[in-house]
Design a protein around this motif. Structure first.
Motif, mmCIF file in Angstrom:
data_model
loop_
_atom_site.group_PDB
_atom_site.id
_atom_site.type_symbol
_atom_site.label_atom_id
_atom_site.label_comp_id
_atom_site.label_asym_id
_atom_site.label_seq_id
_atom_site.Cartn_x
_atom_site.Cartn_y
_atom_site.Cartn_z
ATOM 1 N N PRO A 275 136.423 29.668 139.474
ATOM 2 C CA PRO A 275 135.012 29.662 139.866
ATOM 3 C C PRO A 275 134.159 28.757 138.981
ATOM 4 N N ASP A 276 134.483 28.718 137.692
ATOM 5 C CA ASP A 276 133.717 27.852 136.791
ATOM 6 C C ASP A 276 133.905 26.385 137.149
ATOM 7 N N ALA A 277 135.139 26.015 137.475
ATOM 8 C CA ALA A 277 135.398 24.626 137.857
ATOM 9 C C ALA A 277 134.666 24.269 139.141
ATOM 10 N N ARG A 278 134.639 25.205 140.090
ATOM 11 C CA ARG A 278 133.937 24.935 141.345
ATOM 12 C C ARG A 278 132.440 24.789 141.107
ATOM 13 N N LEU A 279 131.873 25.634 140.258
ATOM 14 C CA LEU A 279 130.443 25.555 139.980
ATOM 15 C C LEU A 279 130.101 24.265 139.240
ATOM 16 N N ASN A 280 130.922 23.876 138.292
ATOM 17 C CA ASN A 280 130.676 22.614 137.586
ATOM 18 C C ASN A 280 130.761 21.417 138.533
ATOM 19 N N ALA A 281 131.687 21.474 139.489
ATOM 20 C CA ALA A 281 131.793 20.390 140.463
ATOM 21 C C ALA A 281 130.546 20.327 141.339
ATOM 22 N N LEU A 282 130.012 21.490 141.698
ATOM 23 C CA LEU A 282 128.773 21.511 142.482
ATOM 24 C C LEU A 282 127.618 20.907 141.697
ATOM 25 N N ARG A 283 127.553 21.224 140.422
ATOM 26 C CA ARG A 283 126.491 20.647 139.595
ATOM 27 C C ARG A 283 126.608 19.127 139.528
ATOM 28 N N GLN A 284 127.831 18.639 139.443
ATOM 29 C CA GLN A 284 128.039 17.200 139.426
ATOM 30 C C GLN A 284 127.586 16.573 140.744
ATOM 31 N N LEU A 285 127.907 17.218 141.831
ATOM 32 C CA LEU A 285 127.518 16.694 143.138
ATOM 33 C C LEU A 285 125.999 16.722 143.322
ATOM 34 N N TRP A 286 125.335 17.660 142.685
ATOM 35 C CA TRP A 286 123.874 17.756 142.802
ATOM 36 C C TRP A 286 123.146 16.833 141.834
ATOM 37 N N GLY A 287 123.873 16.192 140.954
ATOM 38 C CA GLY A 287 123.248 15.247 140.040
ATOM 39 C C GLY A 287 123.072 15.755 138.629
ATOM 40 N N GLY A 288 123.578 16.924 138.302
ATOM 41 C CA GLY A 288 123.441 17.475 136.958
ATOM 42 C C GLY A 288 122.801 18.852 136.983
ATOM 43 N N ALA A 289 122.957 19.566 135.889
ATOM 44 C CA ALA A 289 122.491 20.952 135.833
ATOM 45 C C ALA A 289 120.979 21.062 135.922
ATOM 46 N N ASP A 290 120.238 20.111 135.394
ATOM 47 C CA ASP A 290 118.779 20.210 135.339
ATOM 48 C C ASP A 290 118.102 19.278 136.348
ATOM 49 N N THR A 291 118.825 18.860 137.364
ATOM 50 C CA THR A 291 118.294 17.907 138.343
ATOM 51 C C THR A 291 118.051 18.604 139.671
ATOM 52 N N GLN A 292 116.922 18.273 140.299
ATOM 53 C CA GLN A 292 116.651 18.782 141.637
ATOM 54 C C GLN A 292 117.485 17.975 142.637
ATOM 55 N N PRO A 293 118.457 18.607 143.281
ATOM 56 C CA PRO A 293 119.351 17.831 144.153
ATOM 57 C C PRO A 293 118.646 17.347 145.404
ATOM 58 N N SER A 294 119.135 16.253 145.952
ATOM 59 C CA SER A 294 118.624 15.789 147.234
ATOM 60 C C SER A 294 119.074 16.757 148.323
ATOM 61 N N TYR A 295 118.293 16.805 149.387
ATOM 62 C CA TYR A 295 118.620 17.749 150.447
ATOM 63 C C TYR A 295 119.937 17.380 151.126
ATOM 64 N N SER A 296 120.251 16.099 151.200
ATOM 65 C CA SER A 296 121.509 15.692 151.824
ATOM 66 C C SER A 296 122.711 16.184 151.018
ATOM 67 N N ARG A 297 122.584 16.250 149.690
ATOM 68 C CA ARG A 297 123.681 16.783 148.872
ATOM 69 C C ARG A 297 123.803 18.299 149.050
ATOM 70 N N LEU A 298 122.697 18.975 149.297
ATOM 71 C CA LEU A 298 122.783 20.401 149.612
ATOM 72 C C LEU A 298 123.523 20.613 150.930
ATOM 73 N N VAL A 299 123.285 19.723 151.891
ATOM 74 C CA VAL A 299 124.007 19.801 153.167
ATOM 75 C C VAL A 299 125.502 19.563 152.939
ATOM 76 N N LEU A 300 125.826 18.607 152.091
ATOM 77 C CA LEU A 300 127.220 18.284 151.812
ATOM 78 C C LEU A 300 127.972 19.466 151.219
ATOM 79 N N THR A 301 127.330 20.249 150.391
ATOM 80 C CA THR A 301 128.020 21.313 149.647
ATOM 81 C C THR A 301 127.825 22.699 150.263
ATOM 82 N N ALA A 302 127.352 22.775 151.487
ATOM 83 C CA ALA A 302 126.972 24.067 152.069
ATOM 84 C C ALA A 302 128.118 25.071 152.068
ATOM 85 N N ARG A 303 129.260 24.665 152.570
ATOM 86 C CA ARG A 303 130.359 25.622 152.684
ATOM 87 C C ARG A 303 131.079 25.841 151.355
ATOM 88 N N ALA A 304 130.973 24.905 150.448
ATOM 89 C CA ALA A 304 131.481 25.151 149.099
ATOM 90 C C ALA A 304 130.592 26.160 148.389
#
Length: 616
Positions: free
Chosen positions: A412-441
């Motif tokens: 679970p930690d690896a999956r969460l870290n990967a999501l943070r990377q996809l969103w642009g970092g832990a303290d970054t407001q992700p773009s809405y398109s990246r939220l769409v990309l990661t919906a089922r993850a």
């Protein structure tokens, strides 16, 4: 999901469930280089002299010639028997032979010919037009009820697209592609043209083409001819308008159709006809420069084209539908700077074009997913295909690897870290398109292990409509946060109304907190999740004029009372014309959510209200 994302989705080679046929795949078989005789054997050869007849025996009478048998019907192309090839001359002297009368056949009635070309059972009525039935997810056939067709067409024509809301765009597309009854005071073909034209402005090129193809070609109007050509160009399929050329040249002649004659002659393997048409177009200055060169390239790509044209974009400062469509059809890359000269919908056309290499489709595909043109699953499929593409850039490969980890890693930690990377970092407001990309993850995360990322995770799930999955987080997320507010709006099984104190506990979260507070109130009030007393109190304290009355609110209320779901959707889209969510008034959201709910579109109403919190 224990199997890898690559292994599961590597078979995906195109975005979305809809595919676009190649523009040059419709060309017929190549003709023969040397014609063969189609005459029966022996025709044209010297006629042999007839053998002399033996004299009859003495004392007998000559045999009476037998009456010739009536000719037998034969299969076309079947060789005739030798006796039928050579007929003896008549015994009557030439000077007494009677001339054979020439009978002119009567002209064929066009109506009779049309019945043979398209039988009655195969004809489609203009009374109901659209590719998607209600059983397939479309609206009911009476979606526009007794609304005036000219009025609805005017609304569609004046609607500015694309819209700021992903879910409003998805709902509008659903209404426009539905198989619905044609409203009064309009022609079914013209109504289809207005729907397809709006879909093109939204970036929905494939859906637009499907709507235009829902009308028989003999029912086309000048307006539909024009929109159909644009739809074929938007899908990179110039061969798609070839069946329309004869009718368009009669009823809606334009420079584009003049060039289409040459293009379609080339695609049909007839360069002898295409070459003079191109020469005539040049002489009449129908097209020139890059427009003529692209047309010549399409002609040369046809069967027996035997010519190659090099396309240079130097000096071209405007991207048009003609240039885009012919470039996509011939595999010519359009420079990125030219896309800036066109609307954002052209990027969405690019995302749906199968002729664009996978690596070049990623950026426009993400934008298209954020707009609602592509689904979350389609975007994931595209990245899965890119992971196996040797020509993909390193950034695309890294994103595909992170996506695989987010979906399939056991930790679970690896999956969460990967999501943070996809969103642009832990303290970054992700773009809405990246939220769409990661919906089922995001839906696979354990609520108790990812509390810090709850706002992004819930917003990501709801971007793909996973409302019940998001509702499982209700007991985990803190009350008064963004995740809590989105769940309060999206939960399909909400069993109680919220109080004024519940509403007041919402702090507004990150971003424009004051706007988010007003949006939450507007959404809850429109969904009926506040009592009337709390609605009045909150409206006054937050300054939301939910009782505002104008022409738009009156039209929306009338359509909702009449149960016209299609008209309500179009009017709701009219109310959401803005550059972004920050420019949409909360009172407009209140009216839109309430009207959609009144005509049975509760699910879309909830998703639009929750999207307001995620994007305001």
């Amino acid at each position: 999901m224990r199997t890898s994302l690559k292994a599961t989705l590597a078979a995906a080679v195109a975005v979305g469930a809809l595919t676009v046929s190649g523009a040059l795949a419709l060309a017929p078989a190549i003709g023969q280089d040397r014609p063969e005789s189609i005459l029966p054997p022996g025709f044209g050869e010297p006629t042999p002299a007839p053998a002399p007849r033996p004299a009859p025996p003495a004392g007998t009478q000559p045999a009476r010639p037998a009456t010739p048998a009536p000719p037998q019907s034969r299969t076309p192309g079947e060789a005739l028997p030798p006796s039928a090839m050579i007929q003896p001359l008549p015994a009557t002297p030439p000077e007494t032979a009677l001339p054979t009368p020439v009978v002119t056949p009567p002209p064929v009635d066009p109506a009779v010919l049309a019945r043979y070309e398209m039988p009655e059972y195969a004809r489609r009525s203009l009374a109901t037009v659209g590719p998607v039935t209600s059983s397939e997810g479309g609206l009911q056939t009476d979606a526009f009820g007794d609304a005036d067709g000219q009025y609805v067409e005017t609304l569609m024509r004046r609607l500015t697209a694309p819209l700021p809301s992903r879910w409003m765009s998805i709902l509008l597309r659903r209404a426009l592609v539905s198989r619905v009854d044609t409203p009064s005071h309009t022609n079914g073909a013209d109504f289809a043209a207005e729907r397809a034209w709006l879909l093109l402005r939204m970036g929905e090129s494939v859906a637009a083409r499907a709507v235009t193809q829902g009308v028989d070609t003999d029912n086309y109007t000048p307006k539909l001819y024009q929109v159909a050509m644009n739809a074929s160009l938007a899908t990179g399929d110039p061969a798609g308008f070839c069946p329309l050329v004869p009718g368009a040249m009669r009823y809606a002649p334009a420079r584009g159709w003049t060039m289409a004659q040459a293009i379609c002659a080339g695609l049909s393997g007839n360069p002898a006809q295409a070459t003079p048409l191109i020469a005539t177009a040049k002489r009449r200055n129908v097209a020139s420069g890059i427009d003529m060169l692209l047309a010549q390239k399409v002609v040369g790509a046809g069967a027996q084209g035997r010519q190659a044209v090099t396309i240079e974009w130097d000096g071209v400062d405007q991207l048009t539908a003609w240039r885009f469509g012919l470039a996509m059809a011939t595999g010519v890359a359009v420079p990125d700077e030219l896309y800036a000269s066109a609307g954002p919908q052209v990027r969405y056309w690019q995302a749906l074009s199968p002729s664009v290499p996978l690596g070049a489709r990623l950026a426009p595909a993400e934008s298209a997913a954020g707009q609602g043109v592509l689904s979350s699953a389609a975007l994931v499929d595209l990245y899965a295909a890119t992971a196996n593409d040797d020509d993909a850039q390193s950034a695309a490969t890294a994103t595909a690897n992170d996506l695989q980890t987010a979906y399939a890693d056991r930790s679970p930690d690896a999956r969460l870290n990967a999501l943070r990377q996809l969103w642009g970092g832990a303290d970054t407001q992700p773009s809405y398109s990246r939220l769409v990309l990661t919906a089922r993850a995001a839906a696979r995360m354990n609520p108790t292990l990812a509390k810090a990322e709850a706002d992004h995770l819930v917003a990501s799930m709801l971007s793909a409509g996973l409302d019940r999955t998001a509702a499982r987080w209700l007991g985990t997320v803190p009350a008064g946060g963004d995740a809590w507010a989105m769940i309060m709006l999206s939960d399909p099984d909400a069993y109680r109304r919220l109080s004024y104190s519940d509403l007041a506990s919402y702090s507004g979260g990150a971003g424009d907190s004051a706007l988010k507070q007003r949006m939450l109130f507007a959404g809850l009030a429109g969904l009926g999740r506040l009592n009337s007393g709390d609605i009045e109190r909150a409206a006054q304290s937050l300054g939301v004029r939910i009782g505002a009355d104008n022409a738009w609110t009156r039209a929306l209320d009338r359509a909702a009372r009449a149960g016209q779901s299609g008209t309500v959707v179009v009017l709701a889209a009219i109310g959401m014309q803005a550059s972004g969510w920050k420019d949409i008034p909360p009172e407009a959201l209140y009216r839109i959510v309430g009207a959609l709910r009144a005509v049975g579109l509760d699910g879309e109403a909830r998703m639009i209200a929750a999207e307001a919190i995620a994007r305001a």
